[in-house]
Design a protein around this motif. Structure first.
Motif, short mmCIF file in Angstrom:
data_model
loop_
_atom_site.label_atom_id
_atom_site.label_comp_id
_atom_site.label_asym_id
_atom_site.label_seq_id
_atom_site.Cartn_x
_atom_site.Cartn_y
_atom_site.Cartn_z
N CYS A 111 0.84 -1.21 0.00
CA CYS A 111 0.00 0.00 0.00
C CYS A 111 0.87 1.26 0.00
O CYS A 111 0.59 2.22 -0.72
N ALA A 112 1.91 1.25 0.81
CA ALA A 112 2.80 2.42 0.85
C ALA A 112 3.40 2.64 -0.52
O ALA A 112 3.48 3.79 -1.01
N ASN A 113 3.78 1.56 -1.17
CA ASN A 113 4.35 1.66 -2.50
C ASN A 113 3.33 2.23 -3.50
O ASN A 113 3.64 3.13 -4.28
N MET A 114 2.10 1.74 -3.45
CA MET A 114 1.07 2.18 -4.41
C MET A 114 0.71 3.65 -4.19
O MET A 114 0.41 4.37 -5.12
N LEU A 115 0.70 4.08 -2.92
CA LEU A 115 0.27 5.45 -2.65
C LEU A 115 1.44 6.41 -2.45
O LEU A 115 1.23 7.59 -2.20
N GLY A 116 2.66 5.90 -2.55
CA GLY A 116 3.82 6.76 -2.36
C GLY A 116 3.94 7.27 -0.93
O GLY A 116 4.37 8.40 -0.69
N LEU A 117 3.59 6.42 0.04
CA LEU A 117 3.67 6.82 1.44
C LEU A 117 4.98 6.35 2.06
O LEU A 117 5.53 5.33 1.64
N GLU A 118 5.44 7.08 3.07
CA GLU A 118 6.55 6.55 3.86
C GLU A 118 6.01 5.37 4.69
O GLU A 118 4.86 5.39 5.13
N THR A 119 6.88 4.43 4.94
CA THR A 119 6.46 3.24 5.68
C THR A 119 5.84 3.61 7.03
O THR A 119 4.83 3.06 7.45
N SER A 120 6.44 4.59 7.70
CA SER A 120 5.96 4.90 9.05
C SER A 120 4.61 5.63 9.03
O SER A 120 3.98 5.78 10.07
N SER A 121 4.17 6.06 7.87
CA SER A 121 2.89 6.77 7.80
C SER A 121 1.71 5.81 7.79
O SER A 121 0.56 6.23 7.88
N LEU A 122 1.98 4.56 7.60
CA LEU A 122 0.89 3.60 7.41
C LEU A 122 0.95 2.52 8.47
O LEU A 122 1.97 1.87 8.66
N LYS A 123 -0.16 2.38 9.17
CA LYS A 123 -0.26 1.34 10.19
C LYS A 123 -1.29 0.33 9.71
O LYS A 123 -2.42 0.69 9.41
N VAL A 124 -0.92 -0.92 9.63
CA VAL A 124 -1.86 -1.96 9.21
C VAL A 124 -2.16 -2.87 10.41
O VAL A 124 -1.25 -3.41 11.04
N ILE A 125 -3.44 -2.95 10.70
CA ILE A 125 -3.90 -3.72 11.86
C ILE A 125 -4.47 -5.04 11.34
O ILE A 125 -5.42 -5.04 10.55
N PRO A 126 -3.90 -6.16 11.77
CA PRO A 126 -4.39 -7.43 11.24
C PRO A 126 -5.69 -7.86 11.91
O PRO A 126 -5.75 -8.03 13.13
N ALA A 127 -6.72 -8.01 11.11
CA ALA A 127 -7.96 -8.62 11.61
C ALA A 127 -7.75 -10.13 11.61
O ALA A 127 -6.78 -10.64 11.07
N GLU A 128 -8.67 -10.86 12.23
CA GLU A 128 -8.66 -12.31 12.05
C GLU A 128 -8.84 -12.58 10.57
O GLU A 128 -9.49 -11.81 9.85
N ILE A 129 -8.26 -13.68 10.11
CA ILE A 129 -8.33 -13.98 8.68
C ILE A 129 -9.15 -15.24 8.44
O ILE A 129 -8.88 -16.28 9.04
N GLY A 130 -10.16 -15.11 7.59
CA GLY A 130 -11.06 -16.21 7.31
C GLY A 130 -10.60 -17.05 6.14
O GLY A 130 -11.29 -17.20 5.14
N GLY A 131 -9.41 -17.59 6.28
CA GLY A 131 -8.85 -18.43 5.22
C GLY A 131 -8.07 -17.62 4.21
O GLY A 131 -8.40 -16.46 3.93
N GLY A 132 -7.02 -18.19 3.68
CA GLY A 132 -6.19 -17.48 2.70
C GLY A 132 -5.62 -18.44 1.68
O GLY A 132 -5.79 -18.24 0.49
N PHE A 133 -4.92 -19.48 2.16
CA PHE A 133 -4.36 -20.51 1.29
C PHE A 133 -3.42 -19.92 0.24
O PHE A 133 -3.28 -20.46 -0.84
N GLY A 134 -2.80 -18.79 0.58
CA GLY A 134 -1.92 -18.11 -0.38
C GLY A 134 -2.59 -16.93 -1.04
O GLY A 134 -1.94 -15.96 -1.45
N GLY A 135 -3.90 -16.98 -1.16
CA GLY A 135 -4.64 -15.95 -1.89
C GLY A 135 -4.66 -14.60 -1.22
O GLY A 135 -4.96 -13.59 -1.85
N LYS A 136 -4.35 -14.56 0.06
CA LYS A 136 -4.34 -13.27 0.75
C LYS A 136 -2.91 -12.82 1.03
O LYS A 136 -2.60 -12.26 2.08
N THR A 137 -2.01 -13.08 0.06
CA THR A 137 -0.66 -12.54 0.13
C THR A 137 -0.46 -11.47 -0.94
O THR A 137 0.59 -11.37 -1.55
N THR A 138 -1.50 -10.70 -1.16
CA THR A 138 -1.38 -9.55 -2.04
C THR A 138 -2.52 -8.59 -1.72
O THR A 138 -3.30 -8.86 -0.81
N VAL A 139 -2.57 -7.47 -2.43
CA VAL A 139 -3.64 -6.50 -2.18
C VAL A 139 -4.56 -6.40 -3.40
O VAL A 139 -4.12 -6.52 -4.54
N TYR A 140 -5.84 -6.24 -3.13
CA TYR A 140 -6.83 -5.94 -4.16
C TYR A 140 -7.60 -4.67 -3.80
O TYR A 140 -7.72 -3.75 -4.59
#
Lengths: 286, 160, 755
Positions: C242-271
């Motif tokens: 996300c920082a890369n896509m929006l041109g943000l500094e890393t420290s400007s963005l905080k990502v809070i992990p919610a519980e994840i309802g399955g991924g199997f590899g599919g949630k290792t990217t952003v949509y």
């Protein structure tokens, strides 16, 4: 979109007549999916589940009357109905999951006019009659005359199906329904067949009626079935003829659920297997 | 179009809400009433993650309009078990590791409770068919089916 | 850290998972369970075409709709500098990612995002989508991999020139890359072989099928500080992308992990995440977005289908002397299929002297392929393990004996380079052979199949903090989302080192500002790599507690040992519990906190063998799974129940892939089955109990011997089921899935061939 929940058939008919583009809501298991996807955007939905007559299963001297808004689970929970019409009950019990069974109605299954509706072939085999009420009063038609094509019915503007009548079950008589789906549950039938048989005292088939589904724009009465089955004891050669006739009567399409060739073959297999089940049931019936 | 006013009962509590006619019970539970334990996995009745019990019948919250809730009694995952004691189905899911990601779990527990309420001694086949409308992608269902069998035994007072 | 056998009290037991109560009561918060005051609802407009030029987009009417607060298109997303971000087993090209998030001049698949809207309600946002006018020029499309490699195929990108081919091609093509693994002399090997079998296979794209659709809440504040709440397999990856896509500094963005309802590899990217941030920035309000199931299936990564040709030669005694494999994988809209893994691992259970394996990464008009459990390996194993079955029959050898005779073992050189350490392949095979399942009788139309699988597993960067509380309990702080029970396995390893009960350790998965960078939960790495970090952090805390005890006793720290959750005086009887030390911490140097931040290497590969019994309905072609047993080397099962769960779940996904799952497209390249009704994943009544037999050949590079376990279980089922169908019917199924119409057609073709 408006929501109305009339308490009587008359009010429901009046509401349907007064609001152009209103849809009847019974179980809603198809309609809500259409609303969500935007494939349906009615001006109003008329919820018929608060009309007592549409929610009842009653046993009369003439047979069973099943309200059009009765859900699958209510049918399969009704011991007398299941005993008399096991094929109709098993068809109703195949529609969707337990959760869908708790909502999806017999009337909805028939009136959505999906070629693959599970109950229609079973109701056809049972010689079920649909009771319809509309602005011009009440009429009754055989169930196979409701659907006229995929998603299309013979119901006139403002008409609703209020109930289905299943005739009184004669002695030595039973029905069965089978469908083929890729999984064991949760799919739409790739083909389906309902068979209703009555036997003589010696086990010879005296009356037979077969409905087939998902192999033509509407479920079909298999006209050849009585000629093939009546007078036989459901032997292997007869069953082979029945299978062939079912395949020949089918007018299927290729789609994501099956091919023309596959459907033709499988509807025959199902007709033959359902006939055998119905036959065994009829032999065991009083 | 004015919103409809609905009075209903959710997990034993009297509840009132306003909703638009096309809103589903699932939408209202999650977005209006804040009961987010009921999950949306498909919105078409094919996954069972939104399983709730309405007047004793197991249904999908996504296939019911919220306006239909008038006068009904609804049980969601939040209404199962007591603050001081999990329902036997919940306890069995924990003990038998019948969950991985946990997203389908509320739907399975609601559905399993509905099953055991009407059939205290289901066979493996009956459990599997009853739960066929609840998709789980993590477990392969093995431990879920065992947990339901375990809960059934517990509820009959026969520790499995 | 190296393995040494120890007496274990916690590792290997089955405590109740720490996050369990929240998950059985509905309290656990997943991505879409979160709300913020003033929140808007976002929606995405998607391409209805499989391949088209975007001539124009007019958003005027949408933005004018009352209640709409922001509309964005590809023009609003600045194309980042070219770069690669590692995401577990995938490598994400940031420019391709940007073009996938929002189409620029072209759409490459049905479902490709072209615009996004934020409005005060979901209904208004949906209405606004209908007001966006997009003019397309529809182009010919191509989905089938064999069609896409043809010279006259519709060309997706004019800047793709096949990599890995010398000299560099002069013309662009859909073949993004060629990858080759080779050793020995294949021609010589086949010349020596007594039996050679060559077969071609195909498969369709299949989806990860996690039940939780992607969801996000993003809040971009006026000072440029932003927050994202989402479910993913790695909050740090989401932050960096996300920082890369929006041109943000890393420290400007905080990502809070919610519980994840399955991924199997599919949630290792952003949509959705960057779009929600852009909409939040544009509107000045928090924005929530959630995909429908249809969007998930149309636009998030399925894994590749493809076509595969395998040729294997063996001697009469059962020695495999040569194998040649060509694998063509669909990459989707942009390069990056998992063909490389298939090339490296399809033959990896075996030690074969002469090998030539070639992979092609082919762009087609599908969503950008993304990682799915052991990415690429099931496709490769399908093509390899079915030929092995045919060879075993030619050789009249038991298929398990045939595999065992050729198994890779410790010291053999892997096809992908390194020499193997300890491997459990032989142990899995012999366990399978001796299992009652392998000896059970079969009825008419029933058959049994065997197949093995290999997955490499990965290590990577992990950090952990062990905080000692005053009452002697432990806060375990870590940074890898828990998809299937890793809170429990990590807390158990911490408890084991401390000598306390697992329940005394409370694991927390924290946001990106609360711990050092962690790689994603993927590659079966968490119990291995984060496990090492946890053990090291715990040992750090133990060292500090010994120091404090030494101070309290006024003796040398060398005189203080550690046992059973307490410091022990080595030359005396005194002991101090964790609580006793912690309560005095303020006076002995401050609070106690152990920490470790590592880059783990030495993940042990997983080997697995599956046994499957099927029954085939010869009149309908329907295949029923009667019995299924999996054997897998876990190294060490920290929490055996969750190891079994991985084995059972992976097998079930493989069964779905084998029998009914597939992407079905219409003539225009639109996905015809974007829902769980017709994308047919297994339901409870489709499956039998799945027996999981855990084998433990310790990984020397982990203190408890852990290997990864999550991915290998999906590798063998495709071949195991194909082999079982053959055993039942005498018919070889070579085109996935083995759905009833295909099986019936194959049975009839075989009948016809017999005459």
């Amino acid at each position: 979109m408006q929501y109305q929940s009339p308490a009587s058939i008359e009010e429901a008919v009046a509401a349907l007549a007064s609001i152009g583009g209103a849809r009847v809501l019974a179980g809603g298991t198809d309609l809500l999916v259409q609303l969500r996807s935007g494939t349906a955007s009615p001006a109003a939905v008329i919820d018929v589940k608060n009309i007592a007559a549409l929610r009842a299963i009653t046993e009369t001297a003439d047979g069973f009357r099943i309200g059009a808004a009765v859900c699958g689970a209510e049918i399969t929970d009704h011991a007398a109905l299941v005993a008399a019409w096991p094929g109709v009950a098993e068809a109703a019990g195949l529609i969707g999951s337990t959760q869908v069974q708790g909502r999806a109605s017999l009337g909805g299954n028939v009136c959505n006019a999906s070629p693959a509706a599970d109950t229609t072939p079973a109701l056809i085999a049972a010689r079920a009659v649909a009771e319809i009420v509309g602005p011009n009063g009440r009429r009754s038609i055989p169930v196979e005359q409701i659907a006229t094509g995929p998603g299309k019915t013979s119901l006139a503007e403002g008409e609703i199906v209020v109930s289905f009548l299943l005739p009184r079950r004669p002695a030595r008589s039973a029905d069965a329904y089978l469908r083929l789906i890729p999984r064991t549950e949760m799919d739409i039938a790739v083909a389906g067949a309902g068979v209703n048989l009555t036997l003589d005292a010696d086990g010879t088939i005296a009356d037979a009626r077969v409905g087939i589904g998902a192999v033509a724009p509407t479920a079909l009465v298999l006209d050849a079935a009585p000629g093939i089955l009546v007078g036989t004891k459901c032997d292997e050669a007869t069953l082979a003829k029945l299978a062939e006739a079912a395949g020949a009567a089918a007018r299927p399409i290729d789609d994501k659920r099956g091919t023309v060739d596959y459907r033709r073959k499988v509807v025959g297999v199902l007709a033959k297997r359902a006939a055998l089940i119905a036959y065994e049931r009829a032999k065991g019936a009083r | 179009m004015a919103k409809s006013h609905v009075s209903t009962t959710v997990n034993g509590d009297p509840v009132e809400f306003l909703c638009d006619a096309p809103e589903t019970m699932l939408d209202v539970l999650r977005n209006t009433l804040g009961l987010t334990g009921t999950k949306e996995g498909c919105g078409t009745g094919d996954c069972g993650a939104c399983s709730i019990i309405v007047d004793g019948r197991l249904v999908c919250g996504c296939l019911m309009l919220a306006v239909e809730a008038t006068g009904k009694s609804i049980t969601t995952i939040e209404g199962i078990g007591a603050p001081d004691r999990l329902h036997p189905v919940q306890q069995a899911f924990l003990e038998d590791a019948a969950l991985q990601c946990g997203f389908c779990t509320p739907g399975f527990i609601v559905a399993a409770k509905a099953l055991l309420d009407r059939n205290p001694d289901p066979s493996e086949t009956e459990i599997r068919y009853w739960l066929a409308g609840n998709l789980c992608r993590c477990t392969g269902y093995d431990k879920i089916v065992r947990a339901v069998q375990h809960a059934a035994a517990e509820m009959k007072g026969q520790p499995a | 850290m190296t393995y040494e056998p120890k007496n274990l009290r916690v590792v290997g037991t089955r405590p109740i998972r720490h996050d369990g109560a929240d998950k059985v009561t509905g309290r656990a918060n997943y991505a879409s369970d979160f709300t913020l005051p003033g929140m808007l609802w976002g929606r995405v407009l998607r391409s209805p075409h499989a391949h088209a030029k975007v001539i124009s987009i007019n958003t005027d009417k949408a933005i004018a709709l009352p209640g709409v607060k922001a509309v964005i298109t590809g023009a609003d997303l600045v194309l980042p500098d070219a770069g690669i971000t590692q995401a577990g087993e995938s490598a994400i090209n940031t420019q391709h990612l940007a073009k996938n998030l929002l189409a620029r001049d072209k759409v490459f698949y049905d479902g490709h995002p072209v615009a996004a809207v934020a409005a005060i309600s979901d209904a208004i946002a949906q209405q606004a989508l209908g007001l966006i006018e997009v003019e397309y020029e529809v182009l010919p499309h191509v989905i089938d991999v064999d069609d896409a490699v043809k010279d006259d195929a519709p060309l997706l990108h004019d800047d793709i020139f096949t990599e890995g081919v010398e000299p560099r091609p002069e013309k662009p093509s859909n073949i993004a890359k060629r990858i080759v693994v080779a050793k020995g002399d294949v021609a010589k090997g086949f010349a020596e072989a007594d039996f050679v079998i060559e077969r071609t296979y195909t498969s369709k794209p299949v989806h990860q099928g996690y039940i939780e659709p992607q969801g996000v809440v993003a809040n971009y504040a006026e000072d440029g500080q932003a927050m994202v709440w989402c479910s993913s397999q790695g909050q740090f990856l989401i932050r960096d992308l996300c920082a890369n896509m929006l041109g943000l500094e890393t420290s400007s963005l905080k990502v809070i992990p919610a519980e994840i309802g399955g991924g199997f590899g599919g949630k290792t990217t952003v949509y959705l995440e960057p779009l929600a941030l852009m909409l939040s920035k544009a509107s000045g309000r928090p924005v929530k977005m959630a995909m429908t199931r249809g969007e998930v299936l149309r636009a998030t990564g399925p894994t590749s289908g493809g076509s595969y040709t395998t040729k294997i030669g063996a001697m009469k005694d059962g020695t495999i002397v040569a194998a040649e494999v060509v694998l063509k994988f669909q990459a989707g809209a942009f390069p990056g299929s998992p063909v490389g893994a298939a090339v490296m691992f399809c033959s990896a259970p075996y030690d074969i002297p002469n090998l030539s394996i070639t992979g092609y990464d082919v762009v087609v008009n599908l969503p950008k392929i993304h990682a799915y459990r052991a990415p690429g390996a099931p496709n490769g194993a399908f093509a390899f393990e079915t030929v092995l079955d045919e060879l075993a029959r030619e050789l009249k050898m038991d298929p398990i004996d045939f595999r065992a005779k050729n198994s890779a073992v410790e010291g053999s050189k892997s096809p992908y380079g390194p020499t193997h350490g300890p491997l459990g392949g032989i142990e899995c095979l012999s366990s399978a052979k001796n299992h009652p399942h392998y000896k059970a009788n079969l009825g008419p139309n029933q058959g049994r199949g065997v197949a093995s699988g290999f997955w490499i597993n990965i290590g990577g960067q992990s950090a952990a903090t062990v905080v000692v509380n005053r009452d002697g309990t432990i806060a375990l702080v870590e940074g890898c989302p828990d998809i299937g029970g890793t809170r429990a396995s990590l807390a158990m390893m911490c408890a084991e080192v401390l000598g306390i009960a697992a329940e005394k350790v409370r694991p927390s998965i924290v946001d990106t500002t609360a711990i050092a960078f962690n790689d994603v939960t993927g590659g079966s790495r968490v119990t291995f790599a984060t496990g090492i970090a946890v053990v090291q952090a715990t040992e750090d805390a133990v060292r500090q507690m010994r120091e404090r005890a030494a101070k309290m006793w006024d003796i040398d720290v060398e005189q203080v040992g550690w046992r059973d959750g307490a410091a022990q005086e080595l030359n005396g009887n005194r002991s101090l519990t964790i609580a006793q030390i912690a309560q005095k911490a303020a006076k002995t140097g401050g609070q106690i906190m152990g920490h470790a931040s590592i880059n783990a290497s030495g993940a042990g590969p997983s080997l697995t063998t599956h046994l499957c019994d099927v029954e085939v309905d010869r009149e309908t072609g329907k295949v029923t799974i009667l019995r299924y047993t999996t054997f897998q080397d876990a190294g060490k099962a920290v929490h055996p129940s969750y190891v079994e769960g991985q084995m059972q779940g992976g097998a079930a996904q493989g069964i779905g892939w084998a029998l009914n799952e597939e992407y079905i497209h219409d003539a225009q390249g639109r996905l015809e089955n974007p829902g769980f009704l017709d994308y047919r994943m297994p339901v409870a009544s489709d499956l039998p109990m799945i027996d999981a037999v855990i084998i433990e050949v310790p990984n020397p590079n982990h203190p408890f011997g852990v290997r990864g376990v999550g991915e290998a279980p999906i590798v063998p089922p495709l071949a195991a089921i194909a082999n079982a169908i053959y055993d039942a019917t005498g018919v070889r199924m070579r085109d996935l899935p083995f759905s009833p119409p295909k099986v019936l057609a194959a049975l009839e073709a075989a009948e016809k061939a017999k005459g």
